[in-house]
Design a protein around this motif. Structure first.
Motif, PDB file in Angstrom:
ATOM      1  N   CYS A 100     -57.939 -65.239  22.559  1.00 15.71           N
ATOM      2  CA  CYS A 100     -59.349 -65.376  22.921  1.00 15.71           C
ATOM      3  C   CYS A 100     -59.589 -66.538  23.877  1.00 15.71           C
ATOM      4  O   CYS A 100     -60.621 -66.575  24.560  1.00 15.71           O
ATOM      5  CB  CYS A 100     -60.200 -65.575  21.665  1.00 15.71           C
ATOM      6  SG  CYS A 100     -60.093 -64.216  20.497  1.00 15.71           S
ATOM      7  N   LEU A 125     -62.782 -60.634  28.189  1.00 22.33           N
ATOM      8  CA  LEU A 125     -62.349 -60.502  26.808  1.00 22.33           C
ATOM      9  C   LEU A 125     -63.017 -59.311  26.145  1.00 22.33           C
ATOM     10  O   LEU A 125     -62.379 -58.560  25.402  1.00 22.33           O
ATOM     11  CB  LEU A 125     -62.665 -61.794  26.044  1.00 22.33           C
ATOM     12  CG  LEU A 125     -62.230 -61.823  24.574  1.00 22.33           C
ATOM     13  CD1 LEU A 125     -60.733 -61.570  24.443  1.00 22.33           C
ATOM     14  CD2 LEU A 125     -62.600 -63.156  23.948  1.00 22.33           C
ATOM     15  N   GLU A 160     -61.269 -56.311  27.311  1.00 23.41           N
ATOM     16  CA  GLU A 160     -59.928 -56.242  26.727  1.00 23.41           C
ATOM     17  C   GLU A 160     -59.993 -55.764  25.288  1.00 23.41           C
ATOM     18  O   GLU A 160     -59.164 -54.970  24.847  1.00 23.41           O
ATOM     19  CB  GLU A 160     -59.253 -57.614  26.790  1.00 23.41           C
ATOM     20  CG  GLU A 160     -58.668 -57.969  28.137  1.00 23.41           C
ATOM     21  CD  GLU A 160     -57.524 -57.059  28.533  1.00 23.41           C
ATOM     22  OE1 GLU A 160     -56.615 -56.845  27.711  1.00 23.41           O
ATOM     23  OE2 GLU A 160     -57.538 -56.546  29.667  1.00 23.41           O
TER      24      GLU A 160
END
Length: 448
Positions: free
Chosen positions: A196, A204, A207
């Motif tokens: 993270c 993020l 992802e």
């Protein structure tokens, strides 16, 4: 890069795909029909097959089933016309990774889909390698502080409980997470990790959850997220304390409902994963300051396990150092590297604030410096700002230096620069710190 086979009866399509992928460095072979593709597959291994579904003779679906039967590790992307989406769905059920509509929208869309397929293949290969080496996994060599840790991991592994691994940076939290996966009933599934702290908030989210085509600028095609790729396996969320508030809320929903949507999408997907999180931050203090959600913490910390620092597991230091040095020697093409007794003693007396990660870096530097098969004490560059936890007792009548840590550090820097003839880059290497860190210290002490 990857070896890719493209099967399509249209020469223009074959050329377009081959050129688009060769630009990325892939080795591309083409086939004009299914029979030719099958012959090529029997003679040479490939990482990925891109095939049209409708071809004369052996069609793409038959070719796909043949590949799945004979070479199950090969990923497959199918091409289909707009009016044949049902065929594409059949191909997905037969084991295709993804499908693209013809004509393909752009080279970028094609490359992104291929990259994701190859990423999945790499993850599955890694899973196989990890599973094959399960018997060799060693988390400790007898350190009393590690006994309860290994026992806890063993007991929680067969369950579906969410595990939170806490501990200083470099204590081996990902290694513990992989061991947890290997000992679990999901060991046949993939192990997928996301850090993270390594990605921006926007990246993020994509992802984690994936995104639909057109969800944001640059989203030229649908993309599966890491949670989706981890289906049936373990999802490791590293540095979870770095999550921003908005993502904390979204992650909480996934943990509660075991469902999620891709960014820009409306279709709800199942999150069939075993959750393992890790952090080196004090989440309880963050909760008190309003920086971390209390409800998310309790969802993650169903079964918390603390990984002790290297300073707390001195009994593991020597065998761990020997193991790391063997691996480093193999990577450097110098198998058989060993530590001298003096080197081992010096390693055992150091404080290791950076834990296993710092230990490995120190050993790698020493291995590069060592001329022979034995790493001597003089090859070890240890950061002088990290004071050892134990030091040899002074000789009878000797007087300990009456200096502060800052003065000792300044003296060490001055000596290193002098020994290297004023070359600051080599001085930083001698001290075992980065060049930028050295310049920061020089500014702090007015030594520029």
């Amino acid at each position: 890069m990857a070896r890719i086979l493209v099967a399509d009866d249209e020469e223009g399509v074959r050329s377009f795909i081959a050129e688009a992928l060769e630009v990325e460095g892939h080795a591309v072979t083409t086939a004009a029909d299914g029979e030719e593709a099958a012959r090529l597959l029997s003679k040479q291994g490939v990482d990925l097959l891109v095939t049209d579904l409708r071809m004369p003779g052996m069609d793409g679906l038959t070719l796909l089933r043949k590949v799945r039967e004979e070479q199950p590790d090969v990923e497959v992307v199918v091409l289909t016309a707009v009016g044949s989406v049902e065929s594409a769905v059949s191909a997905m059920k037969a084991g295709a990774f993804e499908y693209l509509l013809k004509p393909v929208g752009s080279p970028a869309e094609l490359r992104l889909t291929v990259a994701r397929a190859l990423e999945r293949r790499a993850l599955l290969n890694l899973k196989t390698e990890v599973r094959q080496s399960t018997s060799e996994v060693v988390l400790s060599w007898g350190a009393p502080t590690m006994g309860p840790v290994v026992e806890a991991l063993r007991k929680v592994a067969p369950t579906q409980a969410t595990v939170l691994l806490v501990g200083e940076s470099g204590t081996g939290k990902e290694v513990a997470a992989r061991a947890l996966h290997q000992w679990s009933e999901r060991s046949e599934g993939p192990f997928v990790a996301v850090n993270c702290a390594a990605l921006t908030e926007t990246l993020l989210e994509s992802e984690l959850f994936g995104h639909e085509k057109g969800a944001f600028t640059g989203a030229v095609a649908q993309r599966r997220g890491r949670i989706e790729l981890a289906q049936g396996g373990t999802f490791f969320l590293d540095e979870v304390g770095e999550l921003k508030a908005e993502l904390q809320a979204k992650l909480l929903r996934v943990l509660q409902e075991r469902r999620f949507e891709r960014v820009g999408g409306t279709r709800t997907l199942e999150a069939d994963v075993r959750w393992v999180a890790a952090t080196n931050r004090d989440l309880k203090t963050m909760m008190a300051h309003g920086e971390f959600r209390e409800d998310l913490y309790h969802r993650l910390a169903v079964f918390p396990i603390r990984l002790p620092s290297l300073r707390e597991r001195r009994e593991d230091l020597r065998p761990l150092s020997e193991l790391l040095l063997r691996r480093i020697g193999e990577e450097l093409g110098r198998p058989g590297l060993k530590l001298s007794p003096e080197s081992s003693e010096r390693l055992e007396s150091f404080s290791w604030p950076g834990n296993v990660r710092e230990l490995r870096n120190a050993l790698e530097r020493a291995a590069i410096l060592a001329d022979g098969a034995v790493v001597e004490s003089r090859h070890l560059w240890l950061d002088p700002t990290s004071a050892p936890t134990s030091t040899p007792a002074p000789a009878m009548g000797a007087r300990l230096p009456d200096k502060t840590l800052e003065e000792l550090e300044r003296m060490a820097i001055e000596q290193a620069i002098a020994d290297e003839g004023g070359n600051r880059k080599r001085a930083a290497q001698r001290l075992g710190i980065g060049l930028r860190t050295l310049y920061d210290k020089l500014r702090r002490y007015g030594m520029q």
